[in-house]
Write an enzyme that holds these catalytic residues in place. Structure first.
Site, mmCIF file in Angstrom:
data_model
loop_
_atom_site.group_PDB
_atom_site.id
_atom_site.type_symbol
_atom_site.label_atom_id
_atom_site.label_comp_id
_atom_site.label_asym_id
_atom_site.label_seq_id
_atom_site.Cartn_x
_atom_site.Cartn_y
_atom_site.Cartn_z
ATOM 1 N N CYS A 190 2.984 -5.100 6.489
ATOM 2 C CA CYS A 190 2.714 -4.648 5.128
ATOM 3 C C CYS A 190 3.962 -4.063 4.478
ATOM 4 O O CYS A 190 4.935 -3.745 5.140
ATOM 5 C CB CYS A 190 1.612 -3.587 5.123
ATOM 6 S SG CYS A 190 -0.001 -4.229 5.599
ATOM 7 N N HIS A 200 0.832 -1.206 0.000
ATOM 8 C CA HIS A 200 0.000 0.000 0.000
ATOM 9 C C HIS A 200 0.865 1.253 0.000
ATOM 10 O O HIS A 200 2.081 1.202 0.187
ATOM 11 C CB HIS A 200 -0.945 0.000 1.213
ATOM 12 C CG HIS A 200 -0.250 -0.022 2.535
ATOM 13 N ND1 HIS A 200 0.327 1.104 3.092
ATOM 14 C CD2 HIS A 200 -0.030 -1.031 3.416
ATOM 15 C CE1 HIS A 200 0.857 0.786 4.271
ATOM 16 N NE2 HIS A 200 0.665 -0.506 4.483
#
Length: 198
Positions: free
Chosen positions: A174, A158
């Site tokens: 992440c 992301h």
């Protein structure tokens, strides 16, 4: 002719000292425990892992480029992307804060979201009870402008609005990119793009 300000500091000495400071490696930053998807305090002194930031070939990692291929190198904090036609892209990234938050192996993109919502995972809430339960799309969202959801629950590639995180160990698992880079990657990937974290 040297200029002296009366303190014994000449222009020549000042320039030499400045050059030395610029050329000196940055000191590693201590990251506060619990500093993950939402940054608490980031100083301007950060060690970047630029020496390992190099181009790679896809063949040692993937058998084909069908739907493209993403390789994330945790050590060099770099994301490599090969389009299905062989075009290559290299992006600096943020990576998980600690080894126990790091997952390695093969997965794939299962969902793409522009303007993602964010909810901390149960383990994030346990470690950081002060974090909000929900953050909608926008400048306060830790997922930035775009998110590629992986087949592993809670794992994503992301963007981030906090550009200080890129090149650092700063996430709960992440992989983060600058918003302009995730927007580019988002436009080139599709559901089914293969992903390998090493």
């Amino acid at each position: 002719m040297a200029i002296n300000n009366g303190n014994g500091l000449s222009r020549r000495n000042f320039l030499a000292a400045s050059a030395t400071m610029i050329g000196a490696p940055a000191l590693a930053q201590n990251v506060n425990e619990g500093t993950t998807e939402i940054e608490r305090e980031v100083t301007s002194v950060v060690r970047r892992n630029i020496s390992s930031f190099r181009t790679l070939d896809w063949q040692p990692y993937f058998s084909n480029l069908t739907k493209g291929a993403i390789l994330v190198d945790i050590s060099s904090r770099a994301l490599h992307f090969w389009e299905d036609n062989g075009n290559y892209h290299l992006y600096p990234s943020s990576v998980p804060l600690t080894e126990d938050l790091t997952r390695r192996g093969r997965t794939e993109v299962v969902r793409k979201v522009e303007g993602p919502e964010w909810r901390p995972t149960p383990s994030m809430r346990k470690r950081n009870p002060e974090w909000p339960e929900y953050v909608g799309p926008g400048p306060d969202n830790p997922l930035g402008s775009h998110a590629l959801y992986l087949s592993w629950q809670y794992y994503r590639i992301h963007g981030t609005h906090d550009t200080r995180k890129i090149g650092r160990r700063s996430s709960n698992g992440c992989i983060g990119l600058y918003n302009e880079h995730i927007a580019q990657l988002f436009s080139m990937t599709e559901v089914g793009t293969q992903v390998l974290l090493i």
